[in-house]
Scaffold this motif. Structure first.
Motif, mmCIF file in Angstrom:
data_model
loop_
_atom_site.group_PDB
_atom_site.id
_atom_site.type_symbol
_atom_site.label_atom_id
_atom_site.label_comp_id
_atom_site.label_asym_id
_atom_site.label_seq_id
_atom_site.Cartn_x
_atom_site.Cartn_y
_atom_site.Cartn_z
ATOM 1 N N ARG A 263 34.220 31.908 -9.873
ATOM 2 C CA ARG A 263 33.805 31.247 -8.643
ATOM 3 C C ARG A 263 32.303 31.009 -8.633
ATOM 4 N N LEU A 264 31.526 31.992 -9.070
ATOM 5 C CA LEU A 264 30.070 31.827 -9.134
ATOM 6 C C LEU A 264 29.677 30.753 -10.143
ATOM 7 N N ASP A 265 30.386 30.683 -11.262
ATOM 8 C CA ASP A 265 30.119 29.631 -12.245
ATOM 9 C C ASP A 265 30.371 28.252 -11.641
ATOM 10 N N ARG A 266 31.470 28.121 -10.901
ATOM 11 C CA ARG A 266 31.778 26.846 -10.264
ATOM 12 C C ARG A 266 30.698 26.483 -9.236
ATOM 13 N N ILE A 267 30.271 27.447 -8.448
ATOM 14 C CA ILE A 267 29.214 27.202 -7.461
ATOM 15 C C ILE A 267 27.916 26.834 -8.158
ATOM 16 N N SER A 268 27.627 27.486 -9.274
ATOM 17 C CA SER A 268 26.415 27.176 -10.031
ATOM 18 C C SER A 268 26.440 25.738 -10.546
ATOM 19 N N ARG A 269 27.588 25.295 -11.055
ATOM 20 C CA ARG A 269 27.706 23.910 -11.516
ATOM 21 C C ARG A 269 27.543 22.931 -10.358
ATOM 22 N N GLN A 270 28.115 23.274 -9.208
ATOM 23 C CA GLN A 270 27.962 22.408 -8.036
ATOM 24 C C GLN A 270 26.499 22.332 -7.604
ATOM 25 N N LEU A 271 25.798 23.452 -7.644
ATOM 26 C CA LEU A 271 24.378 23.449 -7.283
ATOM 27 C C LEU A 271 23.554 22.649 -8.284
ATOM 28 N N ASP A 272 23.906 22.729 -9.566
ATOM 29 C CA ASP A 272 23.211 21.930 -10.572
ATOM 30 C C ASP A 272 23.379 20.434 -10.293
ATOM 31 N N ARG A 273 24.617 20.016 -9.948
ATOM 32 C CA ARG A 273 24.849 18.610 -9.613
ATOM 33 C C ARG A 273 24.074 18.217 -8.362
ATOM 34 N N LEU A 274 24.072 19.096 -7.375
ATOM 35 C CA LEU A 274 23.343 18.833 -6.141
ATOM 36 C C LEU A 274 21.847 18.698 -6.416
ATOM 37 N N GLU A 275 21.311 19.574 -7.260
ATOM 38 C CA GLU A 275 19.902 19.506 -7.627
ATOM 39 C C GLU A 275 19.600 18.173 -8.315
ATOM 40 N N TRP A 276 20.497 17.723 -9.198
ATOM 41 C CA TRP A 276 20.293 16.457 -9.883
ATOM 42 C C TRP A 276 20.260 15.302 -8.882
ATOM 43 N N HIS A 277 21.180 15.319 -7.908
ATOM 44 C CA HIS A 277 21.227 14.251 -6.918
ATOM 45 C C HIS A 277 19.972 14.238 -6.039
ATOM 46 N N VAL A 278 19.484 15.404 -5.657
ATOM 47 C CA VAL A 278 18.264 15.475 -4.854
ATOM 48 C C VAL A 278 17.080 14.961 -5.668
ATOM 49 N N GLU A 279 17.005 15.354 -6.925
ATOM 50 C CA GLU A 279 15.914 14.888 -7.790
ATOM 51 C C GLU A 279 15.982 13.368 -7.971
ATOM 52 N N LEU A 280 17.191 12.830 -8.155
ATOM 53 C CA LEU A 280 17.374 11.394 -8.269
ATOM 54 C C LEU A 280 16.901 10.691 -7.000
ATOM 55 N N SER A 281 17.281 11.213 -5.856
ATOM 56 C CA SER A 281 16.862 10.615 -4.581
ATOM 57 C C SER A 281 15.353 10.652 -4.424
ATOM 58 N N ASN A 282 14.746 11.773 -4.758
ATOM 59 C CA ASN A 282 13.289 11.890 -4.645
ATOM 60 C C ASN A 282 12.585 10.901 -5.563
ATOM 61 N N GLU A 283 13.041 10.775 -6.795
ATOM 62 C CA GLU A 283 12.409 9.858 -7.738
ATOM 63 C C GLU A 283 12.590 8.405 -7.308
ATOM 64 N N ALA A 284 13.783 8.058 -6.828
ATOM 65 C CA ALA A 284 14.020 6.684 -6.368
ATOM 66 C C ALA A 284 13.120 6.371 -5.176
ATOM 67 N N PHE A 285 13.008 7.314 -4.278
ATOM 68 C CA PHE A 285 12.149 7.111 -3.108
ATOM 69 C C PHE A 285 10.682 6.985 -3.528
ATOM 70 N N ALA A 286 10.239 7.812 -4.457
ATOM 71 C CA ALA A 286 8.853 7.755 -4.925
ATOM 72 C C ALA A 286 8.567 6.415 -5.600
ATOM 73 N N LEU A 287 9.505 5.921 -6.410
ATOM 74 C CA LEU A 287 9.320 4.610 -7.050
ATOM 75 C C LEU A 287 9.240 3.499 -6.019
ATOM 76 N N PHE A 288 10.082 3.578 -5.006
ATOM 77 C CA PHE A 288 10.060 2.568 -3.954
ATOM 78 C C PHE A 288 8.729 2.591 -3.209
ATOM 79 N N VAL A 289 8.265 3.765 -2.809
ATOM 80 C CA VAL A 289 7.010 3.867 -2.067
ATOM 81 C C VAL A 289 5.851 3.374 -2.920
ATOM 82 N N ARG A 290 5.805 3.762 -4.168
ATOM 83 C CA ARG A 290 4.731 3.307 -5.059
ATOM 84 C C ARG A 290 4.748 1.787 -5.177
#
Length: 145
Positions: free
Chosen positions: A58-85
């Protein structure tokens, strides 16, 4: 020869009793055998190891979900930064005379953006879907709501 046994009387939930009856009839074994197996499983020394294995999975599954969530947040931040720039580089400052009209237009455009974002979050398509479509070679333009 049969092992010595001790008779016990327990009260169990009616739903659990029905499940026990169903399992016994489907497996063609006695309810006593099922209860004994369940108790033996619960009371054996490796019970803690099995619980640990379940928790680890269960912890492994949660860890994988958090990794995906982290990737999506990072993607959103980078897309937003590119747009603002890009916006800052390509948008010249407005003269004072045009500022009030631009603010009114900006307010209308902001409200339209929020409405569009709300519809998109409710119904899609999501950015991840569009990215995977683009990555797979389907470069058709998505419909904008």
């Amino acid at each position: 020869m049969r092992k010595p046994s001790v008779k016990r009387t327990f009260r169990i939930d009616a739903i659990l009793a029905r499940q026990l009856d169903d399992r016994a009839s489907s497996r063609r074994i006695t309810r006593t055998d099922i209860v004994e197996a369940a108790l033996a499983s619960l009371l054996t020394p490796d019970h803690e190891e099995r619980i640990e294995a379940v928790l680890t999975r269960r912890l492994d599954r949660i860890s994988r979900q958090l990794d995906r969530l982290e990737w999506h947040v990072e993607l959103s931040n980078e897309a937003f930064a590119l747009f603002v720039r890009s916006w800052l580089v390509n948008s010249p400052p407005l003269p004072d005379a045009a500022l009030r009209a631009a603010q009114a237009t900006g307010k209308k455009r902001w409200e339209a953006f929020v409405d569009s974002l709300s519809r998109r979050m409710e119904a899609g398509p999501k950015l991840g879907d569009e990215l995977s479509r683009d990555k797979d070679g389907d470069h058709s333009s998505p419909s904008v709501k």
